[in-house]
Each structure stands twice: as C-alpha cells, then as structure tokens.
Motif scaffolding. Structure first.
Motif, short mmCIF file in Angstrom:
data_model
loop_
_atom_site.label_atom_id
_atom_site.label_comp_id
_atom_site.label_asym_id
_atom_site.label_seq_id
_atom_site.Cartn_x
_atom_site.Cartn_y
_atom_site.Cartn_z
N TYR A 66 16.14 17.06 -3.53
CA TYR A 66 15.10 16.32 -2.81
C TYR A 66 13.81 17.14 -2.74
N SER A 67 12.69 16.47 -2.94
CA SER A 67 11.36 17.02 -2.66
C SER A 67 10.42 15.85 -2.50
N ARG A 68 9.31 16.08 -1.81
CA ARG A 68 8.33 15.00 -1.61
C ARG A 68 7.80 14.48 -2.94
N GLU A 69 7.70 15.37 -3.93
CA GLU A 69 7.17 14.97 -5.24
C GLU A 69 8.05 13.93 -5.92
N LYS A 70 9.32 13.84 -5.55
CA LYS A 70 10.20 12.84 -6.14
C LYS A 70 9.75 11.42 -5.80
N PHE A 71 8.90 11.28 -4.78
CA PHE A 71 8.41 9.97 -4.34
C PHE A 71 6.95 9.76 -4.75
N GLY A 72 6.51 10.46 -5.79
CA GLY A 72 5.18 10.26 -6.33
C GLY A 72 4.10 10.96 -5.52
N GLN A 73 2.86 10.74 -5.91
CA GLN A 73 1.72 11.34 -5.24
C GLN A 73 1.65 10.89 -3.79
N ALA A 74 1.45 11.85 -2.89
CA ALA A 74 1.36 11.51 -1.47
C ALA A 74 0.17 10.60 -1.21
N TRP A 75 0.43 9.50 -0.52
CA TRP A 75 -0.60 8.53 -0.14
C TRP A 75 -1.36 8.02 -1.37
N ALA A 76 -0.61 7.65 -2.39
CA ALA A 76 -1.22 7.11 -3.61
C ALA A 76 -1.85 5.74 -3.32
N ASP A 77 -2.85 5.40 -4.10
CA ASP A 77 -3.52 4.09 -3.98
C ASP A 77 -2.76 3.10 -4.86
N VAL A 78 -1.54 2.72 -4.43
CA VAL A 78 -0.68 1.89 -5.27
C VAL A 78 -1.20 0.46 -5.42
N ASP A 79 -1.97 -0.03 -4.44
CA ASP A 79 -2.48 -1.40 -4.55
C ASP A 79 -3.85 -1.45 -5.25
N ARG A 80 -4.35 -0.28 -5.66
CA ARG A 80 -5.59 -0.18 -6.45
C ARG A 80 -6.78 -0.85 -5.75
N ASN A 81 -6.84 -0.68 -4.44
CA ASN A 81 -7.98 -1.26 -3.71
C ASN A 81 -9.07 -0.23 -3.47
N GLY A 82 -8.91 0.99 -3.99
CA GLY A 82 -9.90 2.03 -3.82
C GLY A 82 -9.72 2.86 -2.57
N CYS A 83 -8.68 2.56 -1.76
CA CYS A 83 -8.39 3.31 -0.54
C CYS A 83 -6.99 3.89 -0.64
N ASP A 84 -6.79 5.14 -0.21
CA ASP A 84 -5.44 5.69 -0.21
C ASP A 84 -4.62 5.02 0.89
#
Length: 358
Positions: A102-120
């Motif tokens: 386990y590590s935080r990196e296993k869940f991708g970039q922290a606070w990624a802008d997954v909905d691509r709205n320009g906001c984290d």
C-alpha cells in the motif's frame, strides 16, 4: 478508461443492480453536508490509534482557472436511490487482505482533476461543502481562500482560512479510507479505478481536521463520527462507496454498520447520478407552414479568417534554468512552479503538494 467514465459507469451499474433486486424507490436529491441540521456532539466509538496520512488534506496548490465551479459544485450533490440495509446485504464479507504494497501513489495523483473542469478535487469539495466562500483573485472561483463549514462529524461550525498554519482546521476526508479500501478489494482494481475512488465526490467530505486525524484509516467497526445524528448518513455513504467499487467488508464492520442502520432502516444510499425527470417533456406540434414562392438566396459572405491563438501570459523558462529562491522564480514570471518544471526545487514546495512558490 478515464477516471470520470469509471465513476459514472460504476455508480449507474450499482444503483441499477440494487434497485432492480431490492425494489428501490426513485432517487431524490438531498441537501449537502453543510445544510444538515446540527446535532449535539457526543462520545464517538474507539478511534484508530494511528491516523492515515492519506486522508489528511494538504494545502491545495494553484490550479488552472475555471469559470463554472459554482454550477459544478451544485451538480456534485448526491442523489439517493436504494435502502442502505439492502445494499449492505449485497456486500461480500471477508477478512482483511495484507496491507503489503500500500502507498498513496497506488491511488493516482493526489487531488487529481479527474473531471477536467480546471479545478483540483480538493478545491471542488471545499466549494461544494463550504458556505460564505471567497476565492483567490484570478482563479475564476476555483481556489477557495475562506469559507464556513457546518461540520457533519462534530455538529459544529468551523471557519476555514487557507494558509500554512490554518488550512488543517478543515480537511477532506476519504469516507472509506484508502488504506482500508486497499485491504478490502482495491488491490484488484486498476490504477484508473483507484484514482476514481480517491477523487470521487461520493467518497469525500470536508470535515473537522482533528476528527479526520482521529479517524485515520478506521472502518465503521472502530470509528464513527462523534455526532450521533450523522452516523446513519455516514455509514450509508460508506456502504454506497463499497458497493460502487466492489469492495468488501469484514464481519465486525458489517455488524457495526447493520447496528447503526438498524436505527434508520429507511435511509437510502447516496449516489453521484442525478435522476432523470419524472415525466418526459412533451412539445406542442409545430404550426403549419404557409407555402411561399422561393426567393433566391443572397450569396453567403466569405468566412472570417480564424483568430490567432492568444499568446501565453508567461513564457516557460528554458531547460537548465536555476532559481536561487522563490523571489527569483516570481521575478522570472514562473510562479507557481510545479514538480517537473525546469528550475523546480523541492525547497520551493513547503507544503508538499507538488506546487512551489504559491
């Protein structure tokens, strides 16, 4: 697969499965946590002795401006679709898998802008859950500077002020902690699916910082919000997240959830899918068109040449650039500087969010 596609597809599949099998009622919209009636704080269940760092919200960095954040936040309020007890009955009961790997990196970039709205994601959730908000000038209502939280975990009102020593008063909690998810099925998900889980508004709440730290990576068997009036909604949300991402529960966790939900048997699980209109909109038939003699159309004007793209406000620094300090970064017009940018140094990023000289 895009993380947002997985979120919506998984939520739809989970809701359709539960409502078909259990006869769930049509979804209705509910108020966000900030609008809930306050309940007096009471003694909580036994906390986990070690907080999970992943569920502690770091300072948010500068992000790309976004003009539609208010509308986006409104659209992220959950709908309710099926009884939580019925959904709980569909969750597999197993023991914990090893925490190994386990590590935080296993869940991708922290606070990624997954909905691509320009906001984290962190700013999206702050904008959703806080009231009386102010935003950083020039961020187009994206980066939250101040606000007021009606905290669901403690039933208290908390003032949020963004800053190195003040942001921790309000943190973004993963309702199902990522460490807990890793040991209950998330190891078998893809990186995109785990990134979706870590950034799904269904699994995120702005809450009292100390309560979030006390919770750590606990599940419902070892930690519940001190505010007893919110425990039903808290457990229902955990059930929904675990069903959406095909995670399991331990026997002790299942029993604790069932005990809580037994006192609110009609409570439904939240989802991120807005229900369709109750009735289709029927348009009136078009008016009859009177026939007229054809008229020769004038030639269409020549199309205007496409406008040249605007020049960037700040030219990126050349490779090999070295900055002595943040004053030099700002003087060169390179602030904020992000990890991977030419000239970036770890000393510029004091809060560890990947963005320096904010």
């Amino acid at each position: 697969m895009r993380a947002t596609d997985f979120i919506m597809g998984s939520v739809l599949a989970s809701v359709l499965l539960v409502t078909t099998a259990c006869g769930g009622a049509p979804a209705t919209m509910v108020a966000p946590p900030s609008a809930m009636a306050k309940q007096p704080a009471t003694t909580n269940a036994t906390p986990s002795p070690t907080p999970e760092a992943d569920d502690q919200a770091p300072l948010d960095g500068d992000v790309t401006p976004n003009a539609g954040n208010a509308d986006l936040a409104a659209n992220k309020q959950p709908a309710y679709a099926a009884k939580a007890l019925e959904v709980l009955a569909t969750l597999p009961i197993k023991g914990r898998a090893p925490k190994t790997g386990y590590s935080r990196e296993k869940f991708g970039q922290a606070w990624a802008d997954v909905d691509r709205n320009g906001c984290d994601t962190r700013n999206d959730i702050l904008a959703r859950d806080l009231t009386a908000k102010t935003f950083k000038a020039g961020s187009r209502e994206c980066q939250v500077l101040t606000g007021v939280l009606a905290d669901p975990y403690t039933a208290t009102t908390i003032s949020f002020v963004r800053g190195q020593s003040t942001s921790g008063a309000v943190q973004i909690d993963h309702v199902v902690a990522l460490n807990d998810a890793w040991q209950k099925g998330a190891q078998q998900l893809s990186v995109d699916q785990r990134t979706a889980l870590a950034n799904d508004p269904l699994n995120l709440l702005a809450v009292d910082g100390p309560s979030n730290q006390q919770k750590g990576a606990s599940d419902a068997a070892t930690w519940l919000p001190p505010n007893k009036g919110y425990r039903c909604e808290y457990v229902a949300r955990q059930v929904s997240v675990k069903a959406t991402y095909k995670l399991w529960v331990t026997q002790g966790e299942h029993d604790a959830m069932a005990t809580v939900l037994g006192g609110c048997a009609d409570i439904q699980v939240p989802t991120n899918q807005t229900p369709p209109p109750a009735e289709p909109v029927v348009l009136p038939p078009p008016a009859p068109v009177k026939e007229v003699a054809p008229v020769e159309a004038a030639p269409a004007p020549a199309p205007a040449p496409p406008a040249a793209p605007p020049a960037p406000l700040v030219q990126p620094p050349a490779a090999g650039v070295y900055y002595q300090n943040c004053s030099a970064v700002r003087a060169a017009g390179a602030a904020p500087i992000r990890a991977g940018d030419p000239g970036f140094q770890a000393k510029f990023d004091r809060d560890g969010d990947g963005v320096g000289c904010e």
